[in-house]
Design a protein around this motif. Structure first.
Motif, PDB file in Angstrom:
ATOM      1  N   ALA A 111       0.829  -1.204   0.000  1.00  0.00           N
ATOM      2  CA  ALA A 111       0.000   0.000   0.000  1.00  0.00           C
ATOM      3  C   ALA A 111       0.867   1.260   0.000  1.00  0.00           C
ATOM      4  O   ALA A 111       0.528   2.259  -0.644  1.00  0.00           O
ATOM      5  N   LEU A 112       2.006   1.214   0.713  1.00  0.00           N
ATOM      6  CA  LEU A 112       2.914   2.349   0.725  1.00  0.00           C
ATOM      7  C   LEU A 112       3.600   2.522  -0.633  1.00  0.00           C
ATOM      8  O   LEU A 112       3.731   3.644  -1.135  1.00  0.00           O
ATOM      9  N   VAL A 113       4.034   1.395  -1.210  1.00  0.00           N
ATOM     10  CA  VAL A 113       4.673   1.452  -2.523  1.00  0.00           C
ATOM     11  C   VAL A 113       3.697   2.006  -3.557  1.00  0.00           C
ATOM     12  O   VAL A 113       4.065   2.818  -4.416  1.00  0.00           O
ATOM     13  N   ALA A 114       2.425   1.591  -3.441  1.00  0.00           N
ATOM     14  CA  ALA A 114       1.408   2.059  -4.388  1.00  0.00           C
ATOM     15  C   ALA A 114       1.219   3.571  -4.292  1.00  0.00           C
ATOM     16  O   ALA A 114       0.965   4.244  -5.298  1.00  0.00           O
ATOM     17  N   LYS A 115       1.349   4.132  -3.096  1.00  0.00           N
ATOM     18  CA  LYS A 115       1.177   5.575  -2.924  1.00  0.00           C
ATOM     19  C   LYS A 115       2.233   6.370  -3.689  1.00  0.00           C
ATOM     20  O   LYS A 115       1.994   7.508  -4.091  1.00  0.00           O
ATOM     21  N   ALA A 116       3.400   5.768  -3.880  1.00  0.00           N
ATOM     22  CA  ALA A 116       4.467   6.475  -4.597  1.00  0.00           C
ATOM     23  C   ALA A 116       4.011   6.875  -5.994  1.00  0.00           C
ATOM     24  O   ALA A 116       4.322   7.965  -6.478  1.00  0.00           O
ATOM     25  N   GLY A 117       3.279   5.997  -6.649  1.00  0.00           N
ATOM     26  CA  GLY A 117       2.829   6.275  -8.010  1.00  0.00           C
ATOM     27  C   GLY A 117       1.810   7.387  -8.107  1.00  0.00           C
ATOM     28  O   GLY A 117       1.601   7.958  -9.191  1.00  0.00           O
ATOM     29  N   LEU A 118       1.147   7.716  -7.005  1.00  0.00           N
ATOM     30  CA  LEU A 118       0.161   8.794  -7.018  1.00  0.00           C
ATOM     31  C   LEU A 118       0.823  10.164  -7.128  1.00  0.00           C
ATOM     32  O   LEU A 118       0.206  11.126  -7.591  1.00  0.00           O
ATOM     33  N   HIS A 119       2.066  10.254  -6.668  1.00  0.00           N
ATOM     34  CA  HIS A 119       2.742  11.548  -6.643  1.00  0.00           C
ATOM     35  C   HIS A 119       3.939  11.622  -7.583  1.00  0.00           C
ATOM     36  O   HIS A 119       4.348  12.727  -7.954  1.00  0.00           O
ATOM     37  N   ALA A 120       4.517  10.485  -7.943  1.00  0.00           N
ATOM     38  CA  ALA A 120       5.733  10.474  -8.762  1.00  0.00           C
ATOM     39  C   ALA A 120       5.390  10.298 -10.234  1.00  0.00           C
ATOM     40  O   ALA A 120       4.408   9.646 -10.592  1.00  0.00           O
ATOM     41  N   ASP A 121       6.226  10.881 -11.098  1.00  0.00           N
ATOM     42  CA  ASP A 121       6.077  10.664 -12.531  1.00  0.00           C
ATOM     43  C   ASP A 121       6.628   9.289 -12.918  1.00  0.00           C
ATOM     44  O   ASP A 121       6.061   8.610 -13.756  1.00  0.00           O
ATOM     45  N   ARG A 122       7.733   8.920 -12.292  1.00  0.00           N
ATOM     46  CA  ARG A 122       8.311   7.596 -12.550  1.00  0.00           C
ATOM     47  C   ARG A 122       8.718   6.974 -11.227  1.00  0.00           C
ATOM     48  O   ARG A 122       9.151   7.673 -10.307  1.00  0.00           O
ATOM     49  N   VAL A 123       8.575   5.663 -11.137  1.00  0.00           N
ATOM     50  CA  VAL A 123       9.012   4.918  -9.964  1.00  0.00           C
ATOM     51  C   VAL A 123      10.029   3.868 -10.404  1.00  0.00           C
ATOM     52  O   VAL A 123      10.009   3.406 -11.540  1.00  0.00           O
ATOM     53  N   SER A 124      10.921   3.528  -9.504  1.00  0.00           N
ATOM     54  CA  SER A 124      11.939   2.517  -9.789  1.00  0.00           C
ATOM     55  C   SER A 124      11.947   1.470  -8.691  1.00  0.00           C
ATOM     56  O   SER A 124      11.800   1.800  -7.513  1.00  0.00           O
ATOM     57  N   ILE A 125      12.103   0.228  -9.084  1.00  0.00           N
ATOM     58  CA  ILE A 125      12.309  -0.876  -8.153  1.00  0.00           C
ATOM     59  C   ILE A 125      13.520  -1.638  -8.672  1.00  0.00           C
ATOM     60  O   ILE A 125      13.459  -2.289  -9.708  1.00  0.00           O
ATOM     61  N   ASN A 126      14.650  -1.530  -7.994  1.00  0.00           N
ATOM     62  CA  ASN A 126      15.888  -2.121  -8.498  1.00  0.00           C
ATOM     63  C   ASN A 126      15.905  -3.628  -8.347  1.00  0.00           C
ATOM     64  O   ASN A 126      15.690  -4.156  -7.253  1.00  0.00           O
ATOM     65  N   VAL A 127      16.201  -4.319  -9.465  1.00  0.00           N
ATOM     66  CA  VAL A 127      16.355  -5.763  -9.416  1.00  0.00           C
ATOM     67  C   VAL A 127      17.731  -6.128  -8.855  1.00  0.00           C
ATOM     68  O   VAL A 127      17.980  -7.269  -8.477  1.00  0.00           O
ATOM     69  N   GLU A 128      18.633  -5.154  -8.826  1.00  0.00           N
ATOM     70  CA  GLU A 128      19.980  -5.247  -8.239  1.00  0.00           C
ATOM     71  C   GLU A 128      20.941  -6.106  -9.050  1.00  0.00           C
ATOM     72  O   GLU A 128      21.912  -5.614  -9.600  1.00  0.00           O
ATOM     73  N   LEU A 129      20.709  -7.423  -9.106  1.00  0.00           N
ATOM     74  CA  LEU A 129      21.624  -8.335  -9.800  1.00  0.00           C
ATOM     75  C   LEU A 129      20.857  -9.191 -10.805  1.00  0.00           C
ATOM     76  O   LEU A 129      19.657  -9.438 -10.620  1.00  0.00           O
ATOM     77  N   PRO A 130      21.516  -9.653 -11.870  1.00  0.00           N
ATOM     78  CA  PRO A 130      20.804 -10.343 -12.945  1.00  0.00           C
ATOM     79  C   PRO A 130      20.202 -11.690 -12.564  1.00  0.00           C
ATOM     80  O   PRO A 130      19.218 -12.120 -13.162  1.00  0.00           O
ATOM     81  N   THR A 131      20.793 -12.381 -11.594  1.00  0.00           N
ATOM     82  CA  THR A 131      20.336 -13.724 -11.276  1.00  0.00           C
ATOM     83  C   THR A 131      19.968 -13.846  -9.802  1.00  0.00           C
ATOM     84  O   THR A 131      20.523 -13.143  -8.947  1.00  0.00           O
ATOM     85  N   ALA A 132      19.040 -14.745  -9.516  1.00  0.00           N
ATOM     86  CA  ALA A 132      18.645 -14.989  -8.131  1.00  0.00           C
ATOM     87  C   ALA A 132      19.802 -15.532  -7.292  1.00  0.00           C
ATOM     88  O   ALA A 132      19.984 -15.094  -6.146  1.00  0.00           O
ATOM     89  N   ARG A 189      -3.663  10.835 -12.226  1.00  0.00           N
ATOM     90  CA  ARG A 189      -2.546  10.258 -12.967  1.00  0.00           C
ATOM     91  C   ARG A 189      -1.754   9.364 -12.031  1.00  0.00           C
ATOM     92  O   ARG A 189      -1.637   9.634 -10.837  1.00  0.00           O
ATOM     93  N   TYR A 190      -1.210   8.308 -12.586  1.00  0.00           N
ATOM     94  CA  TYR A 190      -0.459   7.362 -11.755  1.00  0.00           C
ATOM     95  C   TYR A 190       0.812   6.964 -12.482  1.00  0.00           C
ATOM     96  O   TYR A 190       0.767   6.299 -13.524  1.00  0.00           O
ATOM     97  N   ALA A 191       1.959   7.388 -11.956  1.00  0.00           N
ATOM     98  CA  ALA A 191       3.274   7.075 -12.544  1.00  0.00           C
ATOM     99  C   ALA A 191       3.225   7.131 -14.066  1.00  0.00           C
ATOM    100  O   ALA A 191       3.464   6.128 -14.743  1.00  0.00           O
ATOM    101  N   PRO A 192       2.898   8.310 -14.631  1.00  0.00           N
ATOM    102  CA  PRO A 192       2.731   8.395 -16.085  1.00  0.00           C
ATOM    103  C   PRO A 192       3.974   8.027 -16.884  1.00  0.00           C
ATOM    104  O   PRO A 192       3.872   7.641 -18.047  1.00  0.00           O
ATOM    105  N   ALA A 193       5.156   8.142 -16.281  1.00  0.00           N
ATOM    106  CA  ALA A 193       6.390   7.759 -16.974  1.00  0.00           C
ATOM    107  C   ALA A 193       6.770   6.308 -16.711  1.00  0.00           C
ATOM    108  O   ALA A 193       7.871   5.872 -17.067  1.00  0.00           O
ATOM    109  N   GLY A 194       5.882   5.539 -16.062  1.00  0.00           N
ATOM    110  CA  GLY A 194       6.109   4.119 -15.872  1.00  0.00           C
ATOM    111  C   GLY A 194       7.147   3.801 -14.802  1.00  0.00           C
ATOM    112  O   GLY A 194       7.470   4.626 -13.959  1.00  0.00           O
ATOM    113  N   GLN A 195       7.650   2.573 -14.865  1.00  0.00           N
ATOM    114  CA  GLN A 195       8.657   2.141 -13.896  1.00  0.00           C
ATOM    115  C   GLN A 195       9.930   1.694 -14.608  1.00  0.00           C
ATOM    116  O   GLN A 195       9.903   1.291 -15.769  1.00  0.00           O
TER     117      GLN A 195
END
Length: 414
Positions: A156-177, A218-224
């Motif tokens: 729910a907190l992460v979802a709120k970010a998109g209400l105010h931000a143009d773009r959101v990022s969630i780092n995958v950090e490394l290519p493999t699990a 509008r919700y994160a119009p520039a995507g993630q």
């Protein structure tokens, strides 16, 4: 420890943000009105970076961390819990005040905000959201906002970010699990991907609502977007290319960024001693471009690698062309657009111009030359009205001929 003032915090936390590749830092002295490279508002080492808005505009952003303190101990991170670095922390109000002050002075057009984890993931995510909320609601801020979100936080907190931000990022950090488990054991690939999926669903739902209701927010119009560290683990370029393709397909990413691992002070013994060549990062961006704009399937990009690694001395498109010589030369007057896009040296604009021009006349080599930077690179790969090269399959020494010297210079510079 002495209390830090805002300028000192800015110096520390702007420098700490430079490791995030999601917008490219580029300092300039043009807006340094104070006459000192260290003054507030100076763009010399004080967190001003350039990024691109959804409509293609280049915009200046204040790029900072909320804090470089962190409860996690990721081996590759300069701000990890066990790292011996100078720490600082902004309050949400300080970030808001800095952003407004910089914006009013025309130093920036927006904010890029990330953070280490302090207290808990939920607390930190709440502080990030509070900055964006206050800017939008308390100050009617209309500039660009890019928020880095924390996948371990409450959805729910992460979802709120998109209400105010143009773009959101969630780092995958490394290519493999396995790489993530080894170098960042406190992070979970499952949770990261779950957060990406939830953000994708929220973006899609908001777009659908916007089509039906004019009052829909509008919700994160520039995507993630996301970022992968290159060279910290054993992942090959092929692994990274396939991973990036999956992120684009599954989560609708607008961009995948690649950041070459940089050795850090007091590094863990399990990390590499040297950073990978910067050219490797560059080749990955080029392969990303091939998949996004040139119609290459990820498997085709990987097919051009040697033992899973992209060549450093030539770009991935040329590597593919040399490996599959039988596809060339291509007739610029007859070949479909998809095949023209695979010709080394032909960009999207040039191909579009060729397709349009050949409707009215047969194209000669000179016509193609006017549309490109270097006709020398193109000649072995195309057929024109007055030009037909020796078949590539008949030439064993074609690579030294078509590999441009500028790329060899880039390799040494890297």
């Amino acid at each position: 420890m002495a209390q830090l003032d805002v300028r000192q915090k800015l110096e520390i936390l702007a420098d700490a943000a430079k490791y995030d590749a999601s917008c490219a830092s580029s300092g300039t002295s043009k807006r340094n009105s104070s006459g000192s490279a260290n003054g507030i508002g100076s763009t010399e080492g004080m967190g001003i970076c350039h990024a691109y808005a959804p409509d293609g505009r280049c915009i200046s952003l204040l790029k900072i961390l909320l804090t470089n303190s962190c409860i996690f101990d990721c081996h590759y991170c300069i701000n990890r819990k066990s790292s011996n670095v100078r720490r600082a922390r902004f309050t949400a109000k300080e970030v808001v005040d800095l952003t407004i002050a910089f914006y009013k002075r025309n130093y920036i057009e927006g904010l890029f905000l990330s953070s280490g984890i302090i207290g808990s993931s939920n607390y930190t995510m709440g502080q990030l959201v509070e900055v964006a909320r206050s800017l939008r609601e308390d100050h009617d801020f209309r500039g660009y906002i890019h928020l880095k979100t924390i996948p371990d936080a409450d959805p729910a907190l992460v979802a709120k970010a998109g209400l105010h931000a143009d773009r959101v990022s969630i780092n995958v950090e490394l290519p493999t699990a396995p790489g993530l488990k080894r170098l960042a054991p406190e992070k979970s690939m499952t949770r990261i991907e779950s957060a990406m999926g939830e953000m994708k669903d929220s973006i899609i739902d908001a777009r659908d609502a916007g089509k039906r209701y004019k009052s829909a927010p509008r919700y994160a119009p520039a995507g993630q977007s996301t970022q992968m560290i290159v060279g910290a683990d054993a992942a090959t370029d092929g692994d990274i290319v396939m991973r990036a393709s999956g992120l684009y397909d599954r989560f609708g990413m607008r961009r995948v960024y690649y950041s070459a691992f940089s050795p850090i002070p007091d590094a863990s013994a399990i990390l590499p001693l040297k950073r990978p060549p910067l050219m490797r990062e560059h080749r990955l961006y080029q392969s990303d471009w091939l998949m996004r704009f040139y119609g290459f399937a990820p498997a085709e990009v990987v097919a051009a690698t040697d033992d899973g690694m992209l060549p450093l001395d030539i770009d991935p498109k040329l590597a593919w062309a040399l490996k599959f010589r039988g596809q060339f030369p291509v007739d610029v007057n007859r070949a479909p657009k998809a095949m023209l896009l695979r010709v080394p040296g032909l960009g999207v604009k040039a191909v579009n111009a060729i397709v349009t021009s050949r409707k009215w006349r047969r194209l000669h080599l000179a016509d193609v030359a006017r549309l490109t930077v270097s006709i020398a690179k193109l000649r072995p790969f195309i057929v024109a009205e007055d030009w037909r090269p020796v078949a590539l399959s008949d030439r064993a020494d074609i690579r030294p001929i078509v590999a441009p010297k500028v790329e060899q210079m880039e390799l040494f510079a890297a």
